[in-house]
Scaffold this motif. Structure first.
Motif, PDB file in Angstrom:
ATOM      1  N   TRP A  51       4.948  -0.737  -7.444  1.00  0.00           N
ATOM      2  CA  TRP A  51       4.889  -1.604  -6.269  1.00  0.00           C
ATOM      3  C   TRP A  51       5.693  -2.871  -6.474  1.00  0.00           C
ATOM      4  O   TRP A  51       5.554  -3.557  -7.480  1.00  0.00           O
ATOM      5  CB  TRP A  51       3.439  -1.964  -5.939  1.00  0.00           C
ATOM      6  N   GLU A  52       6.542  -3.179  -5.486  1.00  0.00           N
ATOM      7  CA  GLU A  52       7.320  -4.415  -5.470  1.00  0.00           C
ATOM      8  C   GLU A  52       6.997  -5.149  -4.175  1.00  0.00           C
ATOM      9  O   GLU A  52       6.919  -4.539  -3.112  1.00  0.00           O
ATOM     10  CB  GLU A  52       8.820  -4.117  -5.525  1.00  0.00           C
ATOM     11  N   THR A  53       6.830  -6.462  -4.256  1.00  0.00           N
ATOM     12  CA  THR A  53       6.515  -7.266  -3.072  1.00  0.00           C
ATOM     13  C   THR A  53       7.774  -7.515  -2.256  1.00  0.00           C
ATOM     14  O   THR A  53       8.765  -8.014  -2.779  1.00  0.00           O
ATOM     15  CB  THR A  53       5.880  -8.609  -3.484  1.00  0.00           C
ATOM     16  N   GLU A  54       7.730  -7.119  -0.977  1.00  0.00           N
ATOM     17  CA  GLU A  54       8.844  -7.392  -0.064  1.00  0.00           C
ATOM     18  C   GLU A  54       8.692  -8.772   0.570  1.00  0.00           C
ATOM     19  O   GLU A  54       9.658  -9.492   0.741  1.00  0.00           O
ATOM     20  CB  GLU A  54       8.903  -6.340   1.040  1.00  0.00           C
TER      21      GLU A  54
ATOM     22  N   ARG B  99       0.192  -9.408   0.658  1.00  0.00           N
ATOM     23  CA  ARG B  99       1.485  -8.915   0.164  1.00  0.00           C
ATOM     24  C   ARG B  99       1.870  -7.626   0.889  1.00  0.00           C
ATOM     25  O   ARG B  99       1.060  -6.713   0.995  1.00  0.00           O
ATOM     26  CB  ARG B  99       1.416  -8.614  -1.328  1.00  0.00           C
TER      27      ARG B  99
ATOM     28  N   VAL C 123       4.091  -4.571   0.282  1.00  0.00           N
ATOM     29  CA  VAL C 123       4.716  -3.992  -0.900  1.00  0.00           C
ATOM     30  C   VAL C 123       5.314  -2.619  -0.593  1.00  0.00           C
ATOM     31  O   VAL C 123       4.929  -1.959   0.374  1.00  0.00           O
ATOM     32  CB  VAL C 123       3.707  -3.883  -2.070  1.00  0.00           C
TER      33      VAL C 123
ATOM     34  N   CYS D 204       7.047   0.983  -2.886  1.00  0.00           N
ATOM     35  CA  CYS D 204       7.278   1.619  -4.175  1.00  0.00           C
ATOM     36  C   CYS D 204       8.784   1.750  -4.381  1.00  0.00           C
ATOM     37  O   CYS D 204       9.481   2.315  -3.534  1.00  0.00           O
ATOM     38  CB  CYS D 204       6.618   2.992  -4.225  1.00  0.00           C
ATOM     39  N   ALA D 205       9.270   1.253  -5.502  1.00  0.00           N
ATOM     40  CA  ALA D 205      10.696   1.327  -5.813  1.00  0.00           C
ATOM     41  C   ALA D 205      11.153   2.767  -6.018  1.00  0.00           C
ATOM     42  O   ALA D 205      12.317   3.083  -5.821  1.00  0.00           O
ATOM     43  CB  ALA D 205      10.995   0.498  -7.056  1.00  0.00           C
TER      44      ALA D 205
END
Length: 87
Positions: A23-26, A37, A39, A41-42
């Protein structure tokens, strides 16, 4: 939900193609409940919304994971993007 539905769900989640999401925060913004947040998945592009109630606590999912646009869930174990080589 029947036992068969639960079994199928567990089988999908535990298949060889399933992966632990990275998970990466957009984007994020503060609310009265904490940091909200958005988020993704990359690895597979799945999105969800998380809430981090306190800076020293990890975020927790507020929503279900939503597949990327054009994803097909008909193959067990992972999203398949229609018209793409990505599996």
């Amino acid at each position: 939900m029947s036992i068969d539905d639960q079994t199928l769900t567990l089988r999908d989640c535990c298949s060889a193609r399933a992966h632990e999401h990275a998970w990466e925060t957009e984007s994020a913004h503060r609310t009265s409940l904490g940091l909200l947040r958005y988020v993704h998945c990359a690895g597979c592009g799945t999105r969800r919304v998380d809430l981090q109630p306190h800076p020293e606590q990890p975020p927790a999912a507020l929503s279900v994971a939503v597949p990327p646009p054009g994803a097909d869930r008909s193959r067990a174990g992972g999203w398949v993007l229609s018209g793409s080589a990505r599996e």
